[in-house]
Design a protein around this motif. Sequence first.
Motif, PDB file in Angstrom:
ATOM      1  N   SER A   1      92.983  66.868  57.266  1.00  0.00           N
ATOM      2  CA  SER A   1      92.634  67.884  56.260  1.00  0.00           C
ATOM      3  C   SER A   1      92.399  67.215  54.916  1.00  0.00           C
ATOM      4  CB  SER A   1      93.692  68.990  56.158  1.00  0.00           C
ATOM      5  OG  SER A   1      94.938  68.486  56.514  1.00  0.00           O
ATOM      6  N   CYS A   2      91.249  67.492  54.359  1.00  0.00           N
ATOM      7  CA  CYS A   2      90.873  66.849  53.099  1.00  0.00           C
ATOM      8  C   CYS A   2      91.660  67.473  51.949  1.00  0.00           C
ATOM      9  CB  CYS A   2      89.380  66.995  52.863  1.00  0.00           C
ATOM     10  SG  CYS A   2      88.447  66.060  54.068  1.00  0.00           S
ATOM     11  N   PRO A   3      92.230  66.631  51.063  1.00  0.00           N
ATOM     12  CA  PRO A   3      93.031  67.160  49.964  1.00  0.00           C
ATOM     13  C   PRO A   3      92.194  67.924  48.938  1.00  0.00           C
ATOM     14  CG  PRO A   3      92.987  64.750  49.968  1.00  0.00           C
ATOM     15  CD  PRO A   3      92.110  65.186  51.075  1.00  0.00           C
ATOM     16  N   MET A   4      92.854  68.798  48.196  1.00  0.00           N
ATOM     17  CA  MET A   4      92.186  69.533  47.114  1.00  0.00           C
ATOM     18  C   MET A   4      91.973  68.582  45.935  1.00  0.00           C
ATOM     19  SD  MET A   4      91.909  72.634  48.084  1.00  0.00           S
ATOM     20  CE  MET A   4      91.703  73.642  46.627  1.00  0.00           C
TER      21      MET A   4
ATOM     22  N   VAL B   1      92.168  67.145  42.165  1.00  0.00           N
ATOM     23  CA  VAL B   1      93.219  67.275  41.137  1.00  0.00           C
ATOM     24  C   VAL B   1      92.756  68.307  40.107  1.00  0.00           C
ATOM     25  CG1 VAL B   1      94.281  66.019  39.211  1.00  0.00           C
ATOM     26  CG2 VAL B   1      94.003  64.918  41.429  1.00  0.00           C
TER      27      VAL B   1
ATOM     28  N   ASP C   1      86.721  59.768  46.122  1.00  0.00           N
ATOM     29  CA  ASP C   1      86.793  60.798  45.112  1.00  0.00           C
ATOM     30  C   ASP C   1      86.296  60.322  43.733  1.00  0.00           C
ATOM     31  OD1 ASP C   1      87.950  63.306  44.212  1.00  0.00           O
ATOM     32  OD2 ASP C   1      89.395  62.030  43.165  1.00  0.00           O
TER      33      ASP C   1
ATOM     34  N   GLU D   1      95.386  54.473  50.426  1.00  0.00           N
ATOM     35  CA  GLU D   1      95.812  55.287  51.578  1.00  0.00           C
ATOM     36  C   GLU D   1      95.806  54.411  52.820  1.00  0.00           C
ATOM     37  OE1 GLU D   1      97.170  57.173  54.001  1.00  0.00           O
ATOM     38  OE2 GLU D   1      96.982  58.688  52.421  1.00  0.00           O
TER      39      GLU D   1
ATOM     40  N   ILE E   1      90.837  61.003  51.945  1.00  0.00           N
ATOM     41  CA  ILE E   1      92.298  61.046  51.766  1.00  0.00           C
ATOM     42  C   ILE E   1      92.798  60.043  50.715  1.00  0.00           C
ATOM     43  CG2 ILE E   1      92.866  62.136  53.974  1.00  0.00           C
ATOM     44  CD1 ILE E   1      93.440  59.398  55.154  1.00  0.00           C
ATOM     45  N   ASN E   2      91.914  59.312  50.106  1.00  0.00           N
ATOM     46  CA  ASN E   2      92.264  58.481  48.942  1.00  0.00           C
ATOM     47  C   ASN E   2      92.288  59.411  47.724  1.00  0.00           C
ATOM     48  OD1 ASN E   2      91.799  55.260  49.476  1.00  0.00           O
ATOM     49  ND2 ASN E   2      90.527  56.507  50.829  1.00  0.00           N
ATOM     50  N   THR E   3      93.408  59.540  47.060  1.00  0.00           N
ATOM     51  CA  THR E   3      93.488  60.467  45.917  1.00  0.00           C
ATOM     52  C   THR E   3      94.231  59.828  44.742  1.00  0.00           C
ATOM     53  OG1 THR E   3      95.597  61.362  46.644  1.00  0.00           O
ATOM     54  CG2 THR E   3      93.614  62.487  47.452  1.00  0.00           C
TER      55      THR E   3
ATOM     56  N   HIS F   1      96.775  61.185  43.281  1.00  0.00           N
ATOM     57  CA  HIS F   1      98.210  61.362  43.557  1.00  0.00           C
ATOM     58  C   HIS F   1      98.738  60.244  44.440  1.00  0.00           C
ATOM     59  CE1 HIS F   1      99.082  65.079  41.554  1.00  0.00           C
ATOM     60  NE2 HIS F   1      97.953  65.588  42.001  1.00  0.00           N
ATOM     61  N   LYS F   2      97.972  59.916  45.455  1.00  0.00           N
ATOM     62  CA  LYS F   2      98.407  58.861  46.374  1.00  0.00           C
ATOM     63  C   LYS F   2      98.486  57.519  45.634  1.00  0.00           C
ATOM     64  CE  LYS F   2      99.994  57.791  49.940  1.00  0.00           C
ATOM     65  NZ  LYS F   2     100.179  57.471  51.248  1.00  0.00           N
TER      66      LYS F   2
END
Length: 367
Positions: free
Chosen positions: A30-33, A35, A65, A122, A316-318, A320-321
């Motif tokens: 699932s792809c993150p929202m 920021v 992103d 990630e 999935i690289n964000t 937050h991560k």
Amino acid sequence: MSDHSTPESISTTISDEELSRIEDMAAAISCPMPVNADEKPLLMHEISQLLEQQNAVLIAHYYVDADLQELALKTGGHVADSLEMARFGHDHPAQTLIVAGVRFMGETAKILNPEKRVVMVEDEATCSLDLSCPIDRFSQFCDAHPDRKVVVYANTSAEIKARSDWVVTSGIALDIVRHLRDQGEKIIWAPDRHLGDYIQHQTGADMLLWGGVCVVHDEYRSVELQQMMQRYPDARVLVHPESPRSIIQLADVVGSTTALINAVQQSDAKRFIVATDRGIFYKMRSVAGDKELFEAPTAGKGASCVSCGHCPWMAINTLHKLREILLNGGKTIEIDSNVAEKALVPIRRMLDFATQREVDMKIRGDA
Ligand code: 13P
Ligand code: SF4
């Protein structure tokens, strides 16, 4: 699986069931929202400080992103295609390289910089091409064709690279295969069947192709693309060569991520239909904000998460991560030294070839 036809020279290296299993893995992510805008400035500031304190540099691929791309540029890092990512990490003085992208990019950075700490934003981010090419089976395949040079795409594991004669990225694959063809070499190509098919057609080289596909590019659809081209007849069609032949045949420009960005920047056209991961739009807009970009259509009726035109592993690289790994220490990339030493040879061969190509272009006045 897509409904695209299979190149004739493809070998029975990976089954449709295995490819479906990889597709399911990608679809399950699932792809993150993104920021939220209020949080972003503070988060960027905190991460910038952490990078500086830890003597770390952020190297991002064009598909991740936009926030990560922006941060890499603001903090003296780099945003690039996979060839340039490898080079930058090698040349930069930072002790820690943080890679925003997928695993093979981090592994390449580690192989080129064994003395540095290399960390993925990630750790779970992989690539369907890498997954489609397990070392035991690939080795058997190579052993069965000892008369062929083994040319592998950078989107592979360190073990696969260690088994190869040449590593290539999409930015240099054509030139390297032409060079091998001119020396009378026959080739094993892995793992992307579409890129291999494209190169074979362009160069006429004798190539045996592994059967892997990129779950993102394999989903582009030619009928829908033609409909879009009719709707925007003035638009140029830009295609990454991991796309199937039916898509490549409709392209005005076929090339690596960097080549497609340059095409948007340099072309007189005002509109572009882009058949590659939409993460690239951030860079395209920053170099040519006045141009209109459209995402090439993906799997139509059978649309699923993997067919959204965005790589789930890149997604999935964000931020937050990244903050989390800087605070808590992410997993460093470790590669068996024997494997790394062997893999370095074909990677260096590619980088040396790239450097020589630039020198030749300068002499000819092309650069
Ligand atoms: P580039 O080498 O063009 O950056 O492509 C890497 C990749 O994974 C494309 O899907
Ligand atoms: Fe791999 Fe395709 Fe993702 Fe590129 S876009 S990293 S080739 S799965």
